[in-house]
Write an enzyme that holds these catalytic residues in place. Structure first.
Site, short mmCIF file in Angstrom:
data_model
loop_
_atom_site.label_atom_id
_atom_site.label_comp_id
_atom_site.label_asym_id
_atom_site.label_seq_id
_atom_site.Cartn_x
_atom_site.Cartn_y
_atom_site.Cartn_z
N ASN A 116 26.27 -1.35 16.05
CA ASN A 116 25.58 -0.11 16.53
C ASN A 116 26.37 0.54 17.65
O ASN A 116 27.42 -0.33 18.30
CB ASN A 116 24.14 -0.22 16.95
CG ASN A 116 23.17 0.67 16.72
OD1 ASN A 116 23.38 2.02 17.06
ND2 ASN A 116 22.45 0.49 15.56
N PRO A 147 21.90 3.39 11.54
CA PRO A 147 22.35 4.64 12.41
C PRO A 147 21.50 4.74 13.58
O PRO A 147 20.36 4.16 13.87
CB PRO A 147 21.60 5.83 11.62
CG PRO A 147 21.81 5.29 10.05
CD PRO A 147 21.36 3.92 10.03
N CYS A 148 22.23 5.22 14.68
CA CYS A 148 21.85 4.91 15.89
C CYS A 148 20.53 5.38 16.26
O CYS A 148 19.76 5.15 17.16
CB CYS A 148 22.79 4.96 17.10
SG CYS A 148 23.39 6.73 16.91
N GLN A 149 20.19 6.77 15.85
CA GLN A 149 18.99 7.44 16.06
C GLN A 149 17.88 6.69 15.43
O GLN A 149 16.91 6.81 16.03
CB GLN A 149 19.10 8.91 15.50
CG GLN A 149 19.40 9.11 14.06
CD GLN A 149 20.52 9.21 13.60
OE1 GLN A 149 21.45 8.31 14.25
NE2 GLN A 149 20.80 9.63 12.44
N GLY A 150 18.05 6.19 14.48
CA GLY A 150 17.08 5.27 13.82
C GLY A 150 15.79 5.86 13.22
O GLY A 150 14.73 5.25 13.29
#
Length: 345
Positions: free
Chosen positions: A128, A81-84
């Site tokens: 991503n 997930p991009c927010q990471g």
């Protein structure tokens, strides 16, 4: 067709896996922390080992229960997930020496690379959002490059538009790819678009047959029940256009009109399928948002593939997935490289 082995991290609804399975890859382990995604996998691929777990807790002992030590892992795939950041309560801490939700050292790509180091697959592929390259003034991207370089893998990255590979959707995503077996890799060659002479696949081709079909919960084809005001707003949106915000009757105006007030065009690829507040973009000619199944068609999921959980979670499963057709293009390329690798050893 020789069976090659993959492990899939951050599996979501499994779009990445579908593409690789179509090219004969065997999934040894699939993981995600989401219970509804777990149900999707149980429904659609009950024989594939799936582990519901926070990636931070996926240690070597746990992996070894599913993937035997010394297993021949050919490809590691996944889309962190991009927010990471993990926001599970126990993960939040003000101590700089512990994991925190705001510490860029603990972004989820690092967990992917940690497992890459342990499994030592021949190839890897990580997907991503394009914005990752510029997020935090490029610091996260610089950290990703540095961390991959430390693994000893030859690696590169590329931004691909899914529409270039037969997906009826303009969807730009970054793929990090590499190997440890001396292969000079290159991204798949575009198959559609101006440079190829073949027109993009369109929304109409993907979903037109569903327009006159009533609700069918068995395939996630259920129209949202929009309020009268939103239906009036939708009626003002031209095909392929957006709501004329500066020319609305006072009773239809509101603040912050978003992508859910954009209408798709039947003769063009779709906007990117990104779910927002339980709704996708507006149908090309009907005054409603897309159903989950229509969005899944645009993402190139087969109708036989069923999504689970509340509608909002189904929208997330579809919108966050790697389009199976694009995944299959990558899988075909990696299969060819693996064929050549095994032929020379």
């Amino acid at each position: 067709m020789k069976k090659y082995n993959i492990v899939d991290l951050f599996s979501g609804a499994g779009g990445f896996q579908i593409g690789f399975e179509r090219q004969g890859f065997k999934v040894l382990l699939s993981t995600d922390f989401d219970a509804d995604c777990e149900n999707v996998h149980k429904i659609n691929r009950p024989k594939v080992p799936f582990l519901k777990i926070d990636i931070h807790d996926l240690d070597s002992d746990t992996i070894d229960k599913y993937v035997k030590k010394g297993s021949n892992i050919d490809v590691l795939i996944g889309g962190p997930p991009c927010q990471g950041f993990s926001t599970i309560g126990k993960r939040i801490s003000s101590d700089p020496n512990k994991r925190t939700a705001f510490d860029p050292r603990n972004t989820l790509f690092r967990e992917y690379i940690r497992i890459l180091r342990y499994l030592q697959p021949k190839f890897f592929l990580m997907e991503n959002v394009e914005g990752l390259l510029t997020r935090d003034k490029g610091r996260i991207f610089a950290e990703i490059k540095k961390t991959f370089a430390e693994t000893g893998y030859d690696f590169n990255y590329v931004i691909l538009n899914a529409a270039d590979y037969g997906v009826p959707q303009i969807r730009n995503r970054v793929f990090f790819y590499g190997n440890r077996v001396g292969v000079k890799m290159h991204p798949p060659t575009p198959q559609y678009g101006e440079s190829t002479g073949k027109p993009y696949k369109t929304v109409g081709e993907a979903i037109s047959d569903l327009a006159d079909k009533g609700d069918d919960p068995s395939i996630n084809h259920v129209a949202l029940k929009h309020g009268a005001i939103n239906i009036r707003r939708y009626s003002l949106i031209p095909e392929g256009g957006r709501l004329p915000e500066d020319n609305l009757p006072p009773e239809l105006y509101r603040k912050n009109f978003g992508n859910t007030f954009k209408r798709l065009h039947r003769n063009k690829p779709s906007l990117t399928m990104v779910p927002g507040h339980n709704a996708f973009p507006i149908h090309p000619w009907l005054n409603r948002s897309l159903t989950v199944r229509e969005a899944a068609r645009i993402q190139t999921f087969p109708d036989s593939y069923i999504f689970a959980g509340p509608r909002q979670k189904q929208c997330m499963q579809v919108g966050n997935a790697v389009p199976p057709l694009l995944a299959e293009v990558w899988a075909k390329y990696l299969r060819e490289e693996l064929d050549k690798y095994y032929a020379r050893i």
